[in-house]
Write a protein that holds these residues in place. Structure first.
Motif: not given
Ligand SMILES: Cc1cc2nc3c(=O)[nH]c(=O)nc-3n(C[C@H](O)[C@H](O)[C@H](O)COP(=O)(O)O)c2cc1C
Length: 297
Positions: A30, A43, A45-47, A63-65, A74-75, A104, A112, A188, A194
């Motif tokens: 992660i 900002n 966020s986890p990915f 990769s934010p999808a 995604k932001h 969230t 966040e 993950r 997890y």
């Molecule tokens: C452990 C974990 C892993 C995640 N991995 C991804 C990911 O690889 N790609 C993705 O698009 N969202 C992933 N998500 C969801 C994003 O973290 C979530 O959509 C987040 O709100 C995006 O925030 P942002 O809009 O501020 O960038 C993951 C969430 C969690 C809890």
């Protein structure tokens, strides 16, 4: 094959395909990505679509999808497109709940770090701050972003070049190397699963780099005639550096445990008994002895 199902991905909904891919391609590390927008608002966020792809240059990709639900982006993606900077913070067990909270979907402009209770530390070379509680953080500049599609579920590869690394001393051994046993990493899997890397869950496999393993094809064919030896046992035997010499095999034949087995009349019974000894030596990390005994039949 009757014992498997075979699926053309084009016949599946994106939701179902997403679920199969994420359950199968696991565990995934992660990346806790911290970015800033054009106004400097942070900002976090986890990915888990994340990995390392190169050491020279040092490249990480995440990769934010596009959301499967409504095809929004995604932001984090918008921020890296605008500012080309990100800190990738590694996630371990002590922070995993706060990391989950940071995923969230808060409105644009919500920090966040504040929501999750994690602590901002200024970076040295880029604007986004790093996470104090993370064991290792990588300050990165974004080299390139590759968009993989325009519909919900499409990934966007953020190709990040590491420009500064921060490692918390707590996770270093006496030689200043990262101590995997101390890291307590999490990863993950599919659905809400997890996994945690504890000392009990770790094991080592010697790298077949310095010697070329003889290969399973060079082992006696009888390895396939019993159910005693597993695929892992056979893999380890095939990794041995050479076929034992006639002298080594003859010396093994007079070992008391082997003499006893070789005196068994029934061939199948004899084979299974021999494989059991081999397995025992493998489990005790005595590959040298195991391979010689295997060649006694
Ligand atoms: C452990 C974990 C892993 C995640 N991995 C991804 C990911 O690889 N790609 C993705 O698009 N969202 C992933 N998500 C969801 C994003 O973290 C979530 O959509 C987040 O709100 C995006 O925030 P942002 O809009 O501020 O960038 C993951 C969430 C969690 C809890």
């Amino acid at each position: 094959m009757k014992n498997s199902i075979s699926i053309d991905p084009n016949t599946l909904s994106t939701k179902k395909l997403h679920s199969i891919l994420l359950s199968a391609v696991a565990p995934r590390p992660i990346a806790l990505a911290s970015t800033v927008n054009n106004k400097g608002i942070v900002n976090l966020s986890p990915f888990s679509f994340f990995n390392v792809f190169s050491a020279n240059p040092p490249i990480l990709i995440f990769s934010p999808a596009r959301r499967v639900r409504d095809n929004t982006t995604k932001h984090t993606l918008e921020n890296v497109e605008n500012t080309k900077e990100v800190v990738i913070n590694i996630v371990n067990f002590p922070i995993v709940e706060q990391v989950s909270l940071s995923s969230t979907e808060y409105e644009e402009g919500v920090n966040e770090f504040i929501k999750s209770g994690l602590t901002e530390v200024p970076s040295e070379k880029i604007k986004p701050p790093r996470v104090q509680e993370s064991p290792i953080s990588f300050e990165c500049v974004v080299d390139n972003i590759i968009h993989l599609g325009h519909e919900g579920g499409a990934g966007n590869l953020v190709i990040c070049k590491v420009v500064q690394i921060h490692i918390n001393n707590e996770y270093l051994d006496a030689d200043d190397n990262i101590d995997t046993k101390k890291l307590d990493l999490v990863a993950r899997l599919g659905a809400n699963w997890y996994t945690r890397i504890t000392e009990e869950s770790l094991f080592e496999i010697p790298k077949p780099i310095f010697t070329k393993g003889i290969g399973v094809d060079k082992l006696p064919k009888h390895i396939f005639s019993t159910s005693v030896l597993s695929g892992n046992n056979i893999g380890r035997l095939g990794n041995y550096k050479g076929i034992p010499t006639t002298q080594e095999i003859e010396e093994s034949k007079i070992l008391p445990e082997v003499v006893k087995v070789l005196s068994i009349k029934d061939n199948q019974e004899k084979l299974e008994a021999l494989h059991k000894i081999v397995k025992l030596h493998l489990e005790n990390d005595n590959l040298d002895i195991a391979i010689k005994i295997l060649f006694c039949l």
